[in-house]
Design a protein around this motif. Structure first.
Motif, mmCIF file in Angstrom:
data_model
loop_
_atom_site.group_PDB
_atom_site.id
_atom_site.type_symbol
_atom_site.label_atom_id
_atom_site.label_comp_id
_atom_site.label_asym_id
_atom_site.label_seq_id
_atom_site.Cartn_x
_atom_site.Cartn_y
_atom_site.Cartn_z
ATOM 1 N N LYS A 101 0.828 -1.200 0.000
ATOM 2 C CA LYS A 101 0.000 0.000 0.000
ATOM 3 C C LYS A 101 0.864 1.252 0.000
ATOM 4 O O LYS A 101 0.451 2.307 -0.475
ATOM 5 C CB LYS A 101 -0.912 0.002 1.221
ATOM 6 C CG LYS A 101 -1.920 -1.133 1.260
ATOM 7 C CD LYS A 101 -2.928 -0.985 0.141
ATOM 8 C CE LYS A 101 -4.001 -2.044 0.241
ATOM 9 N NZ LYS A 101 -5.004 -1.915 -0.835
ATOM 10 N N PHE A 102 2.042 1.180 0.582
ATOM 11 C CA PHE A 102 2.998 2.276 0.608
ATOM 12 C C PHE A 102 4.368 1.703 0.931
ATOM 13 O O PHE A 102 4.513 0.524 1.261
ATOM 14 C CB PHE A 102 2.604 3.349 1.645
ATOM 15 C CG PHE A 102 2.550 2.840 3.059
ATOM 16 C CD1 PHE A 102 3.690 2.773 3.850
ATOM 17 C CD2 PHE A 102 1.349 2.415 3.601
ATOM 18 C CE1 PHE A 102 3.643 2.304 5.148
ATOM 19 C CE2 PHE A 102 1.290 1.939 4.904
ATOM 20 C CZ PHE A 102 2.435 1.874 5.677
ATOM 21 N N VAL A 103 5.387 2.556 0.838
ATOM 22 C CA VAL A 103 6.754 2.165 1.191
ATOM 23 C C VAL A 103 7.146 2.936 2.449
ATOM 24 O O VAL A 103 6.871 4.134 2.553
ATOM 25 C CB VAL A 103 7.739 2.458 0.051
ATOM 26 C CG1 VAL A 103 9.169 2.084 0.448
ATOM 27 C CG2 VAL A 103 7.327 1.709 -1.221
ATOM 28 N N TYR A 104 7.766 2.256 3.379
ATOM 29 C CA TYR A 104 8.223 2.921 4.599
ATOM 30 C C TYR A 104 9.591 3.545 4.388
ATOM 31 O O TYR A 104 10.505 2.919 3.858
ATOM 32 C CB TYR A 104 8.317 1.922 5.753
ATOM 33 C CG TYR A 104 9.102 2.455 6.948
ATOM 34 C CD1 TYR A 104 8.531 3.390 7.810
ATOM 35 C CD2 TYR A 104 10.417 2.053 7.181
ATOM 36 C CE1 TYR A 104 9.243 3.908 8.887
ATOM 37 C CE2 TYR A 104 11.144 2.556 8.262
ATOM 38 C CZ TYR A 104 10.548 3.473 9.115
ATOM 39 O OH TYR A 104 11.257 3.973 10.170
ATOM 40 N N HIS A 159 4.187 6.095 -3.217
ATOM 41 C CA HIS A 159 3.608 6.567 -1.961
ATOM 42 C C HIS A 159 4.454 6.085 -0.782
ATOM 43 O O HIS A 159 4.830 4.917 -0.709
ATOM 44 C CB HIS A 159 2.176 6.071 -1.808
ATOM 45 C CG HIS A 159 1.282 6.447 -2.943
ATOM 46 N ND1 HIS A 159 1.021 7.768 -3.265
ATOM 47 C CD2 HIS A 159 0.614 5.684 -3.848
ATOM 48 C CE1 HIS A 159 0.210 7.805 -4.311
ATOM 49 N NE2 HIS A 159 -0.037 6.549 -4.684
ATOM 50 N N PHE A 160 4.709 6.990 0.164
ATOM 51 C CA PHE A 160 5.546 6.687 1.329
ATOM 52 C C PHE A 160 4.847 7.111 2.617
ATOM 53 O O PHE A 160 4.042 8.044 2.635
ATOM 54 C CB PHE A 160 6.880 7.456 1.255
ATOM 55 C CG PHE A 160 7.863 6.926 0.260
ATOM 56 C CD1 PHE A 160 8.866 6.051 0.652
ATOM 57 C CD2 PHE A 160 7.796 7.308 -1.074
ATOM 58 C CE1 PHE A 160 9.792 5.571 -0.259
ATOM 59 C CE2 PHE A 160 8.709 6.831 -2.001
ATOM 60 C CZ PHE A 160 9.708 5.956 -1.595
ATOM 61 N N ARG A 161 5.194 6.418 3.707
ATOM 62 C CA ARG A 161 4.853 6.855 5.061
ATOM 63 C C ARG A 161 6.098 6.728 5.929
ATOM 64 O O ARG A 161 6.962 5.891 5.673
ATOM 65 C CB ARG A 161 3.744 6.000 5.677
ATOM 66 C CG ARG A 161 2.365 6.147 5.032
ATOM 67 C CD ARG A 161 1.329 5.431 5.861
ATOM 68 N NE ARG A 161 0.055 5.305 5.198
ATOM 69 C CZ ARG A 161 -0.919 6.216 5.196
ATOM 70 N NH1 ARG A 161 -0.733 7.362 5.872
ATOM 71 N NH2 ARG A 161 -2.050 6.011 4.558
ATOM 72 N N ASN A 162 6.165 7.558 6.971
ATOM 73 C CA ASN A 162 7.270 7.431 7.929
ATOM 74 C C ASN A 162 6.836 6.723 9.216
ATOM 75 O O ASN A 162 7.660 6.473 10.095
ATOM 76 C CB ASN A 162 7.885 8.798 8.258
ATOM 77 C CG ASN A 162 6.855 9.787 8.792
ATOM 78 O OD1 ASN A 162 5.915 9.414 9.491
ATOM 79 N ND2 ASN A 162 7.040 11.063 8.462
ATOM 80 N N SER A 170 3.384 11.446 -1.380
ATOM 81 C CA SER A 170 3.545 10.950 -2.744
ATOM 82 C C SER A 170 4.741 11.629 -3.392
ATOM 83 O O SER A 170 4.836 12.865 -3.411
ATOM 84 C CB SER A 170 2.276 11.208 -3.565
ATOM 85 O OG SER A 170 1.183 10.506 -3.010
ATOM 86 N N TYR A 171 5.645 10.815 -3.935
ATOM 87 C CA TYR A 171 6.886 11.311 -4.538
ATOM 88 C C TYR A 171 6.963 10.906 -6.005
ATOM 89 O O TYR A 171 6.527 9.797 -6.376
ATOM 90 C CB TYR A 171 8.099 10.730 -3.807
ATOM 91 C CG TYR A 171 8.393 11.359 -2.468
ATOM 92 C CD1 TYR A 171 9.358 12.357 -2.342
ATOM 93 C CD2 TYR A 171 7.714 10.934 -1.329
ATOM 94 C CE1 TYR A 171 9.634 12.930 -1.098
ATOM 95 C CE2 TYR A 171 7.989 11.502 -0.091
ATOM 96 C CZ TYR A 171 8.949 12.504 0.015
ATOM 97 O OH TYR A 171 9.222 13.057 1.240
ATOM 98 N N GLY A 181 -1.537 -1.427 4.939
ATOM 99 C CA GLY A 181 -1.945 -0.037 4.860
ATOM 100 C C GLY A 181 -2.055 0.651 6.215
ATOM 101 O O GLY A 181 -2.457 1.816 6.276
ATOM 102 N N ARG A 182 -1.706 -0.039 7.282
ATOM 103 C CA ARG A 182 -1.757 0.596 8.604
ATOM 104 C C ARG A 182 -0.748 1.743 8.660
ATOM 105 O O ARG A 182 0.411 1.577 8.253
ATOM 106 C CB ARG A 182 -1.453 -0.435 9.694
ATOM 107 C CG ARG A 182 -1.436 0.157 11.095
ATOM 108 C CD ARG A 182 -1.371 -0.899 12.179
ATOM 109 N NE ARG A 182 -1.177 -0.289 13.487
ATOM 110 C CZ ARG A 182 -1.281 -0.941 14.641
ATOM 111 N NH1 ARG A 182 -1.579 -2.230 14.646
ATOM 112 N NH2 ARG A 182 -1.086 -0.302 15.779
#
Length: 220
Positions: free
Chosen positions: A2-5, A37-40, A48-49, A135-136
């Motif tokens: 869902k995203f990349v950390y 898409h990234f989250r920290n 979004s990059y 996606g959490r």
């Protein structure tokens, strides 16, 4: 995923290398111009990059947009889990993370096998991978208590999963699951005033099965 950390997600320019580089450019085969898409996992924002440059070992991405919508959870659960075989814990963590457990406190009880050692670095990596898949947007907190008394002094007001406990449950913010050898007499004396709950089954459940049942029942 869902995203990349990435711990640096939120920076205007993001440098990608090592594991994330291999995943994005060797596995996913992304190219310049693609959006990632990234989250920290420190706050719920989705970043979004756009890929602007790809080298042999590193890539540069530029921040394009920010989504700060928060998916709030109405329930939280603090699982206090007496230590069992780490291999079993590692296998169960992704499921507990997906169910929405907010915190796990691992505690060595008197009947826990002291040769069992939990690697918190590995635990964090497992949880990050689970967040990326599910996606959490927040990181489940994990900690270790080396003895029962220290844990009790910190979190004394919790519910205990025990045979013979009430099977009608109300709201339970924190719950203790004992080790597979059961609680010692000293631990039972300390827990005598804590609320007790039980499960509607005639079978003996493994520790990890009980943890998943409780999280499922209380959170979803």
């Amino acid at each position: 995923m869902k995203f990349v950390y990435d711990a640096d997600a939120s920076h205007e320019v993001l440098a990608i290398k090592d594991e994330n580089y291999r995943y994005l450019f060797k596995v996913k085969r992304l190219r310049v111009g693609d959006i990632v898409h990234f989250r920290n996992l420190k706050e719920p924002t989705l970043y979004s990059y756009k890929i602007i440059e790809v080298g042999k070992k590193e890539a540069l991405l530029k921040l394009e947009s920010i989504n700060s919508k928060i998916k709030s959870r109405s329930k939280t659960l603090h699982l206090i889990w007496c230590v069992i075989d780490p291999k079993v814990i590692y296998a169960t963590l992704p499921m507990l993370n997906q169910l929405g457990v907010s915190r796990i406190s691992f505690v060595y009880c008197e009947r826990s096998q002291k040769n069992f050692k939990i690697d918190l670095f590995k635990v964090k990596k497992i949880i990050i991978n689970s967040c990326q898949q599910s996606g959490r947007s927040d990181l489940m907190n994990c900690e270790i208590y080396n003895n029962f008394d220290d844990m009790y002094d910190q979190y004394g007001d919790f519910t205990v999963l025990d045979f013979g406990g009430e099977t009608t449950w109300g709201e339970i913010p924190a719950i203790l699951i004992g080790c597979e050898g059961g609680f010692s007499e000293n631990e039972r004396k300390k827990l005598q005033n804590n609320n007790k709950i039980g499960l509607k089954t005639d079978f003996i459940l493994k520790s990890e099965t009980a943890a998943l049942c409780i999280a499922s029942k209380l959170l979803i």
